[in-house]
Write a protein that holds these residues in place. Structure first.
Motif, short mmCIF file in Angstrom:
data_model
loop_
_atom_site.label_atom_id
_atom_site.label_comp_id
_atom_site.label_asym_id
_atom_site.label_seq_id
_atom_site.Cartn_x
_atom_site.Cartn_y
_atom_site.Cartn_z
N LEU A 131 100.23 123.36 78.18
CA LEU A 131 99.47 124.62 78.06
C LEU A 131 98.13 124.54 78.77
O LEU A 131 97.63 125.53 79.31
N SER A 132 97.55 123.34 78.81
CA SER A 132 96.25 123.20 79.47
C SER A 132 96.36 123.27 81.00
O SER A 132 95.35 123.21 81.69
N CYS A 133 97.58 123.39 81.51
CA CYS A 133 97.77 123.42 82.97
C CYS A 133 97.82 124.85 83.53
O CYS A 133 98.03 125.03 84.73
N ILE A 134 97.71 125.84 82.65
CA ILE A 134 97.79 127.22 83.13
C ILE A 134 96.57 127.55 84.00
O ILE A 134 95.43 127.32 83.59
N ARG A 135 96.82 128.03 85.20
CA ARG A 135 95.74 128.40 86.13
C ARG A 135 95.92 129.86 86.53
O ARG A 135 96.82 130.53 86.04
N SER A 136 95.16 130.32 87.48
CA SER A 136 95.21 131.75 87.79
C SER A 136 96.29 132.11 88.82
O SER A 136 96.52 133.28 89.08
N SER A 137 96.93 131.10 89.42
CA SER A 137 98.03 131.42 90.34
C SER A 137 99.17 130.43 90.12
O SER A 137 98.99 129.36 89.52
N ALA A 138 100.34 130.80 90.62
CA ALA A 138 101.51 129.95 90.46
C ALA A 138 101.31 128.62 91.19
O ALA A 138 101.69 127.56 90.69
N GLU A 139 100.71 128.69 92.40
CA GLU A 139 100.52 127.46 93.20
C GLU A 139 99.63 126.47 92.45
O GLU A 139 99.94 125.29 92.34
N GLU A 140 98.51 126.99 91.92
CA GLU A 140 97.58 126.10 91.21
C GLU A 140 98.22 125.55 89.94
O GLU A 140 98.04 124.38 89.60
N THR A 141 98.96 126.41 89.24
CA THR A 141 99.61 125.96 88.01
C THR A 141 100.64 124.88 88.33
O THR A 141 100.74 123.87 87.63
N ALA A 142 101.40 125.09 89.40
CA ALA A 142 102.40 124.10 89.80
C ALA A 142 101.73 122.75 90.10
O ALA A 142 102.22 121.70 89.69
N ARG A 143 100.58 122.81 90.78
CA ARG A 143 99.86 121.55 91.09
C ARG A 143 99.37 120.87 89.82
O ARG A 143 99.51 119.66 89.66
#
Lengths: 89, 451
Positions: free
Chosen positions: B31-43
Motif C-alpha cells: 500500500l505504501s507504494c501507491i504513487r500518482s502514476s502507473a509508471e511510478e507505482t510500478a517502479r
C-alpha cells in the motif's frame, strides 16, 4: 547446536570410524550413538553438538554427505529441532 | 527428546514418502507504494518486492539444508493490485509486469496478488482492473490472479460471476498456444482468505501486517503410507492415524515458519494445514481415499472418505501449530494429483462428483480442463455453483478451470511441472445463459445475520 547425524546404507567395516573421525577433525562432539542393522541395511544415529566447530553448519552437512558418498553410505546432518518438533507434543 | 525409531521415521517420511514444506510464502503490504502514476507505482512496487523478498530464496534454501527437509516453493503474496492501481486502472498491467519481473529476478516461481475483492459490488476501477486480467496473465509468466466474487456475509456478486466467465475464456484464448495455461494462474473465490500461502490464490490482505511469513505444509504421501500400514483399521482408528500424522507434518511446518519469520525479519503469520498433492506417484490425495477402501476415487463413498480425511487433518494440525489459517484441508486439484488424473482419464470421476467433494474439503474445483468451446455462461454457472456452496457452508470455495482452446473431451492438456496434466472433462450441456445474464446480487444467506 544440537544436531543429528544419520548414516544409512549397506553394512560394511569401518563406517563408525570414518564418521566419528570426520566429526572429531571438525571439532564436533558426539553425545550419543546408536546403531541398528535391519537385514543388510545399516542405520546409525548420532546426537552431536556442533557449537565448538569452526565450520558453518550447512558446510559441515555437505562435508559429511561427500564423505558418505566416498564410503557408499548416505550421511545426513540435521538440526535436532526438527525431530523434537515432530515427535514431542 | 526423541528415540531412534522417531529419527528413522522422519527420514523415511522425507526420503520415501514425499514429506516436504510445500511453500514458504512471504506476504508483503504494498500500500505504501501507491504513487500518482502507473509508471511510478510500478517502479515503487518492484523496488519494494526486491528489497523485502531479497533474502527469501537463500533463507529458505539454508533452512532446508539445516533441517534436512525440502522446501519446494518460495513465493510472495502482495496487497491486491486493484487497490494499488485504483487511480489508473487501465494501466494495471504495468504494475503486473513489474511484479512478474521482480519474481523472475528473485527466483520465485509464483507471485500472487493480481487480485480484486468484488464480493458485494465492483467499483468502476475494479471493473477496469478485471478487464486487464487476460492481457496481464498472457504477458507475464509468474504472476497469479484471483478474484473474490462472493462471501457468506455479503452474498454472491453475480455481475462479477458473469464477467469472470468471459475473463476465463479470454485468458484461455490469449494463452491458446500453451493449452490455455493462463487460466492455471487465475482463481475465482468465494470467502477468499487473506493469509493463504498457496497459489494461484494467494494475496496479502489489507488486514494483515506489513511483512508476514505463511507456510503451507504438504504430505499426502506420508498419510497414505501410515494408512497402508493399518489395512484392517476401522474408520475411527483410521481417522486417528491421519490425525497423528497430520500433527507431525504440521509441526515441521510450524518450526520452519517460525524460523523463517525470524530470519526474514517478518512476523510469523500462519501454517496452512493442507494436504497438497503433486503429480508424483505416492503423493496423491486420491490414493489416500482409495487406501481407505474405495476401488477408485469418484465412486460412491468418496465424499464421506474425503470428509473424514479433511477433518482429521485439521484436528491433528490445529494441535500442532500456534496459528493456523489459509485454506487448511485436503486439496483435490485434478491435474496435480496422479490418482485424480488416472480417474479422470478413465471417466470414473466427473465434475459433478468433484463439486460434491468440494462441500467437505478445502477449496474447490481446481485445475480442471474443460472443452475449449464451453460457453462463458457455463463457466460462470460453474463459478456460481461453487460460490453458493462456499456462501451457504461458511467455507472458502474456488474455481480454477481451463477451457482448453481447440480441445474436446478425451483430449489432454499438459502444463508441466507441479501443474501437471489434465484430461479434458465434460461439462453439462444445459444452457445457464439466462440465469447468468440476469446479473445482480444473490442476497446473503439468512445465517449471515449473526450480530
Amino acid at each position: 547446536m544440537r544436531a543429528v547425524v544419520t548414516v544409512s546404507g549397506t553394512d560394511r567395516k569401518g563406517i563408525i570410524a570414518r564418521v566419528s573421525g570426520f566429526l572429531s577433525e571438525h571439532n564436533v562432539n558426539i553425545e550419543d550413538i546408536s546403531q541398528t542393522i535391519l537385514g543388510e541395511r545399516f542405520a546409525m544415529i548420532m546426537i552431536v553438538d556442533t557449537s565448538e566447530s569452526d565450520e558453518e553448519f550447512s558446510a559441515l552437512g555437505q562435508g559429511l554427505e561427500r564423505m558418505g558418498a566416498e564410503i557408499g553410505m548416505t550421511v545426513r546432518l540435521q538440526h535436532a529441532d526438527i525431530f523434537d518438533a515432530m515427535h514431542n507434543v | 527428546m526423541f528415540g531412534k525409531s522417531e529419527v528413522l521415521e522422519t527420514i523415511d517420511m522425507i526420503e520415501k514418502e514425499h514429506l516436504d514444506i510445500r511453500t514458504v510464502t512471504l506476504g508483503l503490504s504494498l500500500l505504501s507504494c501507491i504513487r500518482s502514476s502507473a509508471e511510478e507505482t510500478a517502479r515503487a512496487v518492484y523496488a519494494q518486492v526486491m528489497r523485502k523478498a531479497e533474502a527469501l530464496v537463500p533463507t529458505a534454501e539454508q533452512l532446508s539444508r539445516e533441517y534436512g527437509i525440502p522446501i519446494v516453493n518460495k513465493r510472495v503474496s502482495v496487497t491486491p493490485v486493484s487497490l494499488l492501481t485504483a487511480a489508473f486502472p487501465e494501466e494495471s498491467v504495468l504494475v503486473g509486469k513489474a511484479l512478474d519481473r521482480a519474481a523472475r529476478e528473485l527466483g520465485i516461481d509464483f507471485l500472487g496478488g493480481y487480485s480484486a475483492l468484488v464480493h458485494k459490488g465492483a467499483a468502476d476501477y475494479e471493473k477496469k482492473f478485471l478487464a486487464s486480467i487476460p492481457e496481464t496473465l498472457s504477458t507475464t509468466s509468474r504472476l497469479c490472479a484471483s478474484v473474490n466474487v462472493g462471501s457468506s456475509r455479503s452474498g454472491i456478486n453475480m455481475d462479477a460471476v458473469r464477467a469472470m466467465g468471459e475473463i476465463v475464456k479470454e485468458t484461455a484464448a490469449r494463452t491458446a498456444e500453451s493449452g490455455g495455461a493462463g487460466c492455471a494462474k487465475l482463481v475465482v473465490f468465494c470467502n477468499a482468505v487473506e493469509d493463504n500461502p498457496f497459489m494461484a490464490g494467494a494475496f496479502h490482505g489489507v488486514g494483515e501486517g506489513d511483512t508476514v511469513v505463511n507456510v503451507g505444509v504438504s504430505g499426502p504421501g506420508v498419510v497414505w503410507h501410515a494408512l497402508k500400514a493399518a489395512p484392517e483399521a476401522d474408520l475411527t482408528d483410521a481417522a486417528e492415524i491421519i490425525k497423528r500424522t497430520a500433527f507431525k507434518i504440521t509441526r515441521a511446518g510450524q518450526l520452519i515458519a517460525k524460523e523463517a519469520a525470524k530470519r526474514l525479519d517478518a512476523r510469523f503469520g500462519i501454517v496452512d494445514l493442507s494436504l497438497a498433492p503433486t503429480p508424483a506417484r505416492g503423493d496423491s490425495v486420491a490414493h489416500i481415499l482409495e487406501e481407505l477402501g474405495l476401488s477408485v476415487v469418484g465412486s460412491h463413498g468418496t465424499t464421506a472418505a474425503l470428509a473424514m480425511l479433511n477433518d482429521a487433518v485439521k484436528k491433528g494440525g490445529v494441535m500442532a501449530s500456534s496459528r493456523v489459517g489459509g485454506l487448511s484441508g485436503a486439496f483435490i486439484p485434478v491435474s496435480e494429483d496422479i490418482g485424480m488424473i488416472e480417474s479422470a482419464e478413465k471417466g470414473t470421476i466427473t465434475i459433478e462428483k468433484l463439486e460434491a467433494m468440494t462441500c467437505v474439503c478445502s477449496v474447490g474445483l481446481d485445475m480442471i480442463a474443460i472443452p475449449g468451446d464451453t460457453p462463458a455462461s457455463t463457466i460462470s454457472a460453474i463459478i456460481a455453483d461453487e460460490a453458493a456452496i462456499g456462501m451457504i457452508n461458511n467455507k472458502t470455495t474456488a474455481v480454477r478451470v481451463i477451457p482448453a482452446p481447440g480441445k474436446k473431451v478425451g483430449d489432454e492438456v499438459n502444463f508441466g511441472g507441479l501443474l501437471g496434466r489434465a484430461p479434458v472433462m465434460s461439462v453439462h450441456g444445459g444452457d445457464a445463459g439466462k440465469f447468468i445474464g440476469r446479473g445482480g446480487l444473490i442476497p446473503a444467506p439468512i445465517h449471515s445475520f449473526k450480530n
